[in-house]
Design an enzyme around this catalytic site. Structure first.
Site, PDB file in Angstrom:
ATOM      1  N   GLY A 197      29.972  20.934 -18.403  1.00  0.00           N
ATOM      2  CA  GLY A 197      28.823  20.546 -19.211  1.00  0.00           C
ATOM      3  C   GLY A 197      27.494  21.043 -18.654  1.00  0.00           C
ATOM      4  O   GLY A 197      26.672  21.591 -19.393  1.00  0.00           O
TER       5      GLY A 197
ATOM      6  N   LYS B  78      29.632  17.859  -6.374  1.00  0.00           N
ATOM      7  CA  LYS B  78      30.588  17.384  -5.367  1.00  0.00           C
ATOM      8  C   LYS B  78      31.932  18.078  -5.373  1.00  0.00           C
ATOM      9  O   LYS B  78      32.478  18.381  -6.425  1.00  0.00           O
ATOM     10  CB  LYS B  78      30.827  15.887  -5.595  1.00  0.00           C
ATOM     11  CG  LYS B  78      29.611  15.031  -5.391  1.00  0.00           C
ATOM     12  CD  LYS B  78      30.079  13.608  -5.167  1.00  0.00           C
ATOM     13  CE  LYS B  78      29.283  12.587  -5.905  1.00  0.00           C
ATOM     14  NZ  LYS B  78      30.129  11.580  -6.529  1.00  0.00           N
TER      15      LYS B  78
ATOM     16  N   ARG C 294      26.048  21.450 -30.959  1.00  0.00           N
ATOM     17  CA  ARG C 294      27.411  20.998 -31.293  1.00  0.00           C
ATOM     18  C   ARG C 294      27.628  20.937 -32.798  1.00  0.00           C
ATOM     19  O   ARG C 294      28.751  21.106 -33.267  1.00  0.00           O
ATOM     20  CB  ARG C 294      27.661  19.621 -30.676  1.00  0.00           C
ATOM     21  CG  ARG C 294      27.915  19.727 -29.197  1.00  0.00           C
ATOM     22  CD  ARG C 294      28.260  18.397 -28.601  1.00  0.00           C
ATOM     23  NE  ARG C 294      28.790  18.602 -27.267  1.00  0.00           N
ATOM     24  CZ  ARG C 294      28.851  17.662 -26.338  1.00  0.00           C
ATOM     25  NH1 ARG C 294      28.413  16.449 -26.595  1.00  0.00           N
ATOM     26  NH2 ARG C 294      29.345  17.933 -25.161  1.00  0.00           N
TER      27      ARG C 294
ATOM     28  N   GLY D 254      34.235  17.848 -19.903  1.00  0.00           N
ATOM     29  CA  GLY D 254      35.427  17.260 -19.283  1.00  0.00           C
ATOM     30  C   GLY D 254      36.703  17.955 -19.725  1.00  0.00           C
ATOM     31  O   GLY D 254      37.601  18.202 -18.918  1.00  0.00           O
TER      32      GLY D 254
HETATM   33  P1  ADP Z   1      29.486  20.958 -14.438  1.00  0.00           P
HETATM   34  O1  ADP Z   1      28.998  19.869 -15.367  1.00  0.00           O
HETATM   35  O2  ADP Z   1      29.117  22.315 -14.924  1.00  0.00           O
HETATM   36  O3  ADP Z   1      30.940  20.813 -14.117  1.00  0.00           O
HETATM   37  P2  ADP Z   1      28.631  19.474 -12.125  1.00  0.00           P
HETATM   38  O4  ADP Z   1      28.528  18.256 -12.951  1.00  0.00           O
HETATM   39  O5  ADP Z   1      29.727  19.536 -11.125  1.00  0.00           O
HETATM   40  O6  ADP Z   1      28.681  20.780 -13.047  1.00  0.00           O
HETATM   41  O7  ADP Z   1      27.305  19.671 -11.279  1.00  0.00           O
HETATM   42  C1  ADP Z   1      26.031  19.781 -11.810  1.00  0.00           C
HETATM   43  C2  ADP Z   1      25.006  19.201 -10.900  1.00  0.00           C
HETATM   44  O8  ADP Z   1      25.095  19.702  -9.587  1.00  0.00           O
HETATM   45  C3  ADP Z   1      23.609  19.521 -11.360  1.00  0.00           C
HETATM   46  O9  ADP Z   1      22.988  18.357 -11.835  1.00  0.00           O
HETATM   47  C4  ADP Z   1      22.916  20.079 -10.122  1.00  0.00           C
HETATM   48  O10 ADP Z   1      21.600  19.581  -9.923  1.00  0.00           O
HETATM   49  C5  ADP Z   1      23.820  19.613  -9.004  1.00  0.00           C
HETATM   50  N1  ADP Z   1      23.686  20.441  -7.802  1.00  0.00           N
HETATM   51  C6  ADP Z   1      23.816  21.777  -7.700  1.00  0.00           C
HETATM   52  N2  ADP Z   1      23.566  22.203  -6.453  1.00  0.00           N
HETATM   53  C7  ADP Z   1      23.269  21.101  -5.717  1.00  0.00           C
HETATM   54  C8  ADP Z   1      22.907  20.889  -4.349  1.00  0.00           C
HETATM   55  N3  ADP Z   1      22.796  21.898  -3.487  1.00  0.00           N
HETATM   56  N4  ADP Z   1      22.665  19.625  -3.968  1.00  0.00           N
HETATM   57  C9  ADP Z   1      22.766  18.599  -4.835  1.00  0.00           C
HETATM   58  N5  ADP Z   1      23.121  18.731  -6.131  1.00  0.00           N
HETATM   59  C10 ADP Z   1      23.358  19.972  -6.568  1.00  0.00           C
HETATM   60 MG    MG Z   2      28.555  17.776 -15.025  1.00  0.00          MG
END
Ligand code: ADP
Ligand code: MG
Length: 421
Positions: free
Chosen positions: A371, A210, A41, A402
């Site tokens: 992130g 989720k 960053r 975010g």
């Molecule tokens: P981003 O930050 O890119 O928006 P998220 O915060 O939504 O992504 O999700 C990231 C998390 O999702 C990671 O920590 C990863 O371990 C988890 N994850 C991915 N696949 C699964 C799964 N099948 N079951 C549980 N957690 C998962």
């Molecule tokens: Mg995330």
């Protein structure tokens, strides 16, 4: 999205004091409390700082770090001090960086007073002042005035915070001539391009933990996507809607109706919606570093054993997803395909990143938002070359978790809106 004013449009800023909001919320080692474990960053901000210095301005940099909980108006919690950041910035720029031990207090005001053209001052953590994040507009306005009084111009370049109506992001912009820095420019340009005028086909790759975290993103992207590929934890609620046995995989029972609606909309809008054809499972959520011990094999996604949990997309899914990605003109990726933090379940996420590399080589514009997704491509290797990914492998990796999600949701970001007023 309105085009944002740039530093160049300010004209001659020689001798002017510029208040620059950045996002230097970097990870600091828990063991020694001062080693910066990822300075990405800070590096991402260097072009803006250099431009300001070259134009003959002096630069007052402000940022937050972590989430200190101040009880009073200004309280220093040393674990959240920006002193290590001042040191790192100094090393990267090779220009001496002054550091103020407060934000609008005596030390800062004295040092601002002394600041000359071409010099840099970093203020202490903005969040030591409770007014920074206060919901009370009056309290914010008062803090904003003190910050603004120290400078002639405001440059907003902390993309990671532009979705927050915080004093240093929003209120200050109303008190000084305000423009966007190079990083905010680049982010807004890339994200606007994929949202407003994408080359087609446009493929959206979704994952992460989720569905409920991503409802707004899904709703908005359902309006513009040609293809939607769903992996990660959220895929299992989709599979459950189809009536599949998903074992102990992540299920959000309260989102079943919502997801049914998404599947219906995708059908009506002729969107190709791909769900995992096969998944890598474990007996339980991986506790060990590699997860290897728990690795239980690959199953087709409608036959996951009742006592097993899906933690990554399987090889057949990787192939299907890669084919769609590589035939796209625009790819938006948000959310890892599996639990990439454990090497046994990182293969699907690497495969998607590798497919994005191919797509870009074939002329597609590829954007990574979120992130954890951005972190994944920094940690993982290209699954064909075995080498780490580089920044150039993708058209744009957003620096704002975010903020990039809210952008993809189509929400107006206060820190951007205030610059176009
Ligand atoms: P981003 O930050 O890119 O928006 P998220 O915060 O939504 O992504 O999700 C990231 C998390 O999702 C990671 O920590 C990863 O371990 C988890 N994850 C991915 N696949 C699964 C799964 N099948 N079951 C549980 N957690 C998962
Ligand atoms: Mg995330």
């Amino acid at each position: 999205m309105a085009t944002l004013k740039t530093i160049k449009e300010l004209g001659d800023i020689r001798g002017k004091k510029v208040l620059l909001r950045v996002d230097f919320n970097v990870p600091i080692s828990k063991t020694d409390g001062k080693t910066i474990t990822d300075d990405g960053r800070i590096r991402a901000e260097l072009p803006t700082i250099k431009e300001l210095l070259a134009a003959g301005a002096s630069v007052i940099i402000m940022t937050h770090l972590g989430r200190p909980k101040p009880q009073s108006a200004f309280e220093v919690e040393s674990e959240f001090s920006l002193a290590p950041v001042a040191k790192r910035l100094n090393e990267l720029l090779n220009v001496s960086v002054e550091f103020a031990t407060d934000t609008v207090g005596e030390d800062a005001r004295n040092k601002v007073e002394m600041l000359k053209s071409g010099q840099i001052l970093l203020l202490e953590n903005l969040r030591f002042n409770q007014a920074e994040t206060s919901k009370d507009a009056l309290q914010r306005a008062e803090f904003a005035q003190k910050l603004a009084d120290m400078a002639d111009i405001f440059v907003s370049d902390g993309f990671g915070v532009v979705h927050r109506k915080h004093t240093s992001v929003y209120d200050v912009a109303k008190l000084l001539p305000a423009v966007s820095g190079k990083l905010v420019q680049k982010e807004v340009e890339a994200l606007s391009k994929v949202m407003d005028n994408p080359g087609r086909p446009l493929t959206v790759v979704l994952g992460g933990s989720k569905v409920s975290d991503k409802l707004g993103v899904i709703v908005n992207l359902l309006k513009i996507a040609d293809n939607i590929l769903v992996g990660g934890g959220m895929a299992y609620t989709f599979l459950a809607v189809l009536g599949y046995e998903i074992g102990t995989s992540l299920l959000e029972a309260d989102q079943i109706e919502t997801v049914k609606g998404y599947i219906q909309q995708a059908k009506e809008r002729n969107i190709k919606l791909l769900l995992p054809a096969d998944v890598v499972v474990a007996k339980e959520f991986p506790a060990s570093e590699t997860g290897d011990a728990e690795l239980e094999g690959v199953f087709v996604s409608d036959a996951i054993p009742a006592d097993k949990m899906g933690l990554d997309i399987g090889p057949e899914t990787r192939k299907q997803f890669a084919q769609v990605i590589e035939n796209s003109k625009t790819v938006i990726w948000n959310g890892p395909a599996g639990v990439f933090e454990k090497s046994a379940y990182a293969g699907g996420t690497s495969a998607i990143a590798t497919a994005l590399v191919h797509a870009k080589l074939k002329g597609a514009f590829t954007v990574i938002g979120g992130g954890d997704s951005a972190a994944a491509v920094r940690i993982l290797d290209n699954c064909e070359t075995g080498k780490p990914f580089s920044e150039d492998d993708f058209s744009h990796i957003s620096t704002g978790g975010g903020a990039s999600l809210e952008f993809l949701e189509g929400i107006a970001l206060p820190g951007i809106e205030v610059l176009s007023e």
